[in-house]
Design a protein around this motif. Structure first.
Motif, mmCIF file in Angstrom:
data_model
loop_
_atom_site.group_PDB
_atom_site.id
_atom_site.type_symbol
_atom_site.label_atom_id
_atom_site.label_comp_id
_atom_site.label_asym_id
_atom_site.label_seq_id
_atom_site.Cartn_x
_atom_site.Cartn_y
_atom_site.Cartn_z
ATOM 1 N N GLY A 8 3.681 -8.101 0.109
ATOM 2 C CA GLY A 8 3.380 -9.523 0.277
ATOM 3 C C GLY A 8 2.568 -10.114 -0.847
ATOM 4 N N GLU A 9 2.511 -9.407 -1.971
ATOM 5 C CA GLU A 9 1.681 -9.865 -3.092
ATOM 6 C C GLU A 9 2.069 -11.263 -3.552
ATOM 7 O OE1 GLU A 9 0.214 -8.259 -7.496
ATOM 8 O OE2 GLU A 9 1.849 -7.249 -6.428
ATOM 9 N N HIS A 10 3.370 -11.559 -3.560
ATOM 10 C CA HIS A 10 3.830 -12.866 -4.031
ATOM 11 C C HIS A 10 3.388 -14.003 -3.119
ATOM 12 C CE1 HIS A 10 6.788 -11.614 -1.056
ATOM 13 N NE2 HIS A 10 7.262 -12.849 -1.010
ATOM 14 N N LEU A 11 2.968 -13.653 -1.888
ATOM 15 C CA LEU A 11 2.482 -14.667 -0.957
ATOM 16 C C LEU A 11 0.953 -14.737 -0.916
ATOM 17 C CD1 LEU A 11 4.893 -14.075 2.079
ATOM 18 C CD2 LEU A 11 5.033 -15.873 0.348
ATOM 19 N N GLY A 12 0.294 -13.830 -1.630
ATOM 20 C CA GLY A 12 -1.164 -13.805 -1.637
ATOM 21 C C GLY A 12 -1.772 -13.373 -0.320
ATOM 22 N N VAL A 13 -1.122 -12.441 0.381
ATOM 23 C CA VAL A 13 -1.546 -12.061 1.725
ATOM 24 C C VAL A 13 -2.802 -11.194 1.707
ATOM 25 C CG1 VAL A 13 0.864 -12.108 2.466
ATOM 26 C CG2 VAL A 13 -0.182 -9.926 1.838
ATOM 27 N N ARG A 14 -3.411 -11.062 2.883
ATOM 28 C CA ARG A 14 -4.496 -10.102 3.098
ATOM 29 C C ARG A 14 -3.861 -8.765 3.480
ATOM 30 N NH1 ARG A 14 -9.623 -11.452 4.584
ATOM 31 N NH2 ARG A 14 -8.827 -13.525 5.132
ATOM 32 N N THR A 15 -4.344 -7.676 2.910
ATOM 33 C CA THR A 15 -3.775 -6.364 3.206
ATOM 34 C C THR A 15 -4.839 -5.428 3.756
ATOM 35 O OG1 THR A 15 -4.087 -5.733 0.888
ATOM 36 C CG2 THR A 15 -1.904 -6.504 1.526
ATOM 37 N N ILE A 16 -4.452 -4.697 4.789
ATOM 38 C CA ILE A 16 -5.311 -3.675 5.385
ATOM 39 C C ILE A 16 -4.531 -2.368 5.353
ATOM 40 C CG2 ILE A 16 -6.497 -2.892 7.454
ATOM 41 C CD1 ILE A 16 -6.910 -5.829 8.201
ATOM 42 N N ALA A 17 -5.026 -1.418 4.589
ATOM 43 C CA ALA A 17 -4.369 -0.118 4.458
ATOM 44 C C ALA A 17 -5.037 0.885 5.394
ATOM 45 C CB ALA A 17 -4.446 0.369 3.022
ATOM 46 N N VAL A 18 -4.241 1.769 5.942
ATOM 47 C CA VAL A 18 -4.756 2.781 6.855
ATOM 48 C C VAL A 18 -4.168 4.140 6.463
ATOM 49 C CG1 VAL A 18 -2.959 2.206 8.544
ATOM 50 C CG2 VAL A 18 -5.004 3.433 9.280
ATOM 51 N N ALA A 19 -5.041 5.129 6.301
ATOM 52 C CA ALA A 19 -4.634 6.433 5.749
ATOM 53 C C ALA A 19 -4.177 7.391 6.840
ATOM 54 C CB ALA A 19 -5.785 7.026 4.949
ATOM 55 N N THR A 20 -3.263 6.942 7.683
ATOM 56 C CA THR A 20 -2.738 7.786 8.752
ATOM 57 C C THR A 20 -1.342 8.309 8.427
ATOM 58 O OG1 THR A 20 -2.294 5.654 9.841
ATOM 59 C CG2 THR A 20 -4.103 6.971 10.704
ATOM 60 N N GLY A 21 -0.898 8.072 7.194
ATOM 61 C CA GLY A 21 0.383 8.601 6.729
ATOM 62 C C GLY A 21 0.161 9.659 5.670
ATOM 63 N N ARG A 22 0.964 9.616 4.635
ATOM 64 C CA ARG A 22 0.890 10.652 3.596
ATOM 65 C C ARG A 22 -0.123 10.327 2.499
ATOM 66 N NH1 ARG A 22 6.061 11.295 -0.118
ATOM 67 N NH2 ARG A 22 4.537 12.533 -1.228
ATOM 68 N N TYR A 23 -0.660 9.087 2.487
ATOM 69 C CA TYR A 23 -1.573 8.667 1.425
ATOM 70 C C TYR A 23 -3.019 8.694 1.913
ATOM 71 C CZ TYR A 23 2.699 7.047 -0.812
ATOM 72 O OH TYR A 23 3.956 6.985 -1.357
ATOM 73 N N SER A 24 -3.895 9.199 1.073
ATOM 74 C CA SER A 24 -5.321 9.262 1.407
ATOM 75 C C SER A 24 -5.981 7.905 1.197
ATOM 76 C CB SER A 24 -6.018 10.302 0.525
ATOM 77 O OG SER A 24 -6.046 9.839 -0.829
ATOM 78 N N VAL A 25 -7.205 7.778 1.687
ATOM 79 C CA VAL A 25 -7.986 6.561 1.457
ATOM 80 C C VAL A 25 -8.113 6.294 -0.033
ATOM 81 C CG1 VAL A 25 -10.311 5.586 1.613
ATOM 82 C CG2 VAL A 25 -9.252 6.626 3.630
ATOM 83 N N GLU A 26 -8.399 7.344 -0.796
ATOM 84 C CA GLU A 26 -8.583 7.184 -2.245
ATOM 85 C C GLU A 26 -7.295 6.725 -2.917
ATOM 86 O OE1 GLU A 26 -9.514 9.836 -0.451
ATOM 87 O OE2 GLU A 26 -11.672 9.397 -0.461
ATOM 88 N N GLU A 27 -6.163 7.299 -2.528
ATOM 89 C CA GLU A 27 -4.886 6.894 -3.117
ATOM 90 C C GLU A 27 -4.546 5.447 -2.761
ATOM 91 O OE1 GLU A 27 -2.366 11.064 -3.288
ATOM 92 O OE2 GLU A 27 -2.691 10.107 -1.350
#
Length: 234
Positions: A190-209
């Motif tokens: 959603g970058e082109h819309l300027g959205v707010r993003t909340i990432a959650v590390a419950t998949g294959r990616y860590s918080v740091e990644e």
């Protein structure tokens, strides 16, 4: 209404313990006659149609009639339909786990008059409904953009925004739109819309990644659901 909140499904709301992957791999064998080594290929952040196209092209390379784009498209709907049939069996025979905090956060948002709650997922619609059916979460979501609604994931936020406007008469823009997911694809779509993003590390990616992709907020999981709720309105 102040926020359009859009959740990814797999590894954000639920863990299907590989049900979707098993179903799509079997559908590929049955419909296209292809199989092979995933060799690092990731299902995360991709739509179901893209997964089918990419794996048939990968595994059908050099096999006449398999990697040709026209032939792939001709069988795509049949493959997705077979995938849904197989997924139904996987879900019925297996276990769908609701991830930490989701069982509290989703109903709280659904009851909040400031929020329009929706899905933004790479799953085709029927696949999404099957995966969420055992959880009781599906009725909380009033709008959705599914993997079959746009050619690629970055097209899905626009679909969700249009559907939310048709439902409410309100056009959500910028940080009023909140996308919650577990992959860089969720952060970036959603970058082109300027959205707010909340990432959650419950998949294959860590918080740091995940943090390297500059989400507005990142959590290890949604266990502290009140903190995630606060981030939505930050």
């Amino acid at each position: 209404m102040e926020r359009l909140v859009l959740f990814d499904i797999d590894c954000t709301l639920i863990d299907g313990h590989g049900a979707g992957q098993r179903a799509v791999l079997r559908a590929l064998r049955e419909v296209y006659g292809v199989e092979g080594d995933l060799a690092g290929y990731s299902f995360h952040g991709r739509t179901d149609p893209v997964i089918v196209r990419e794996l048939v092209a990968l595994w059908g390379n050099g096999r006449p009639g398999h990697s040709d784009e026209r032939r792939i498209e001709a069988r795509l709907e049949a493959c997705l339909a077979r995938y849904v049939e197989l997924l139904r069996g996987e879900i019925e025979d297996g276990r769908v786990e609701v991830l930490p905090g989701v069982g509290e956060l989703v109903p709280a948002l659904a009851e909040d008059e400031r929020v329009v709650l929706g899905l933004l997922t790479g799953n085709v619609e029927e696949g999404a409904r099957l995966k969420l059916a055992p959880t009781g979460l599906m009725p909380h979501f009033k709008v959705a953009a599914y993997g079959s609604d746009a050619p690629t994931r970055p097209g899905l936020p626009d679909v969700a925004v249009r559907r939310a406007e048709a439902l409410t008469g309100r056009r959500f823009t910028g940080k009023e739109i909140v996308i919650i997911g577990d992959t860089p694809a969720d952060i970036g779509c959603g970058e082109h819309l300027g959205v707010r993003t909340i990432a959650v590390a419950t998949g294959r990616y860590s918080v740091e990644e995940l943090r390297t992709h500059a989400p507005d907020h990142v959590f290890g999981d949604l266990g502290d659901w009140r903190a995630a709720q606060a981030a939505i309105f930050a």
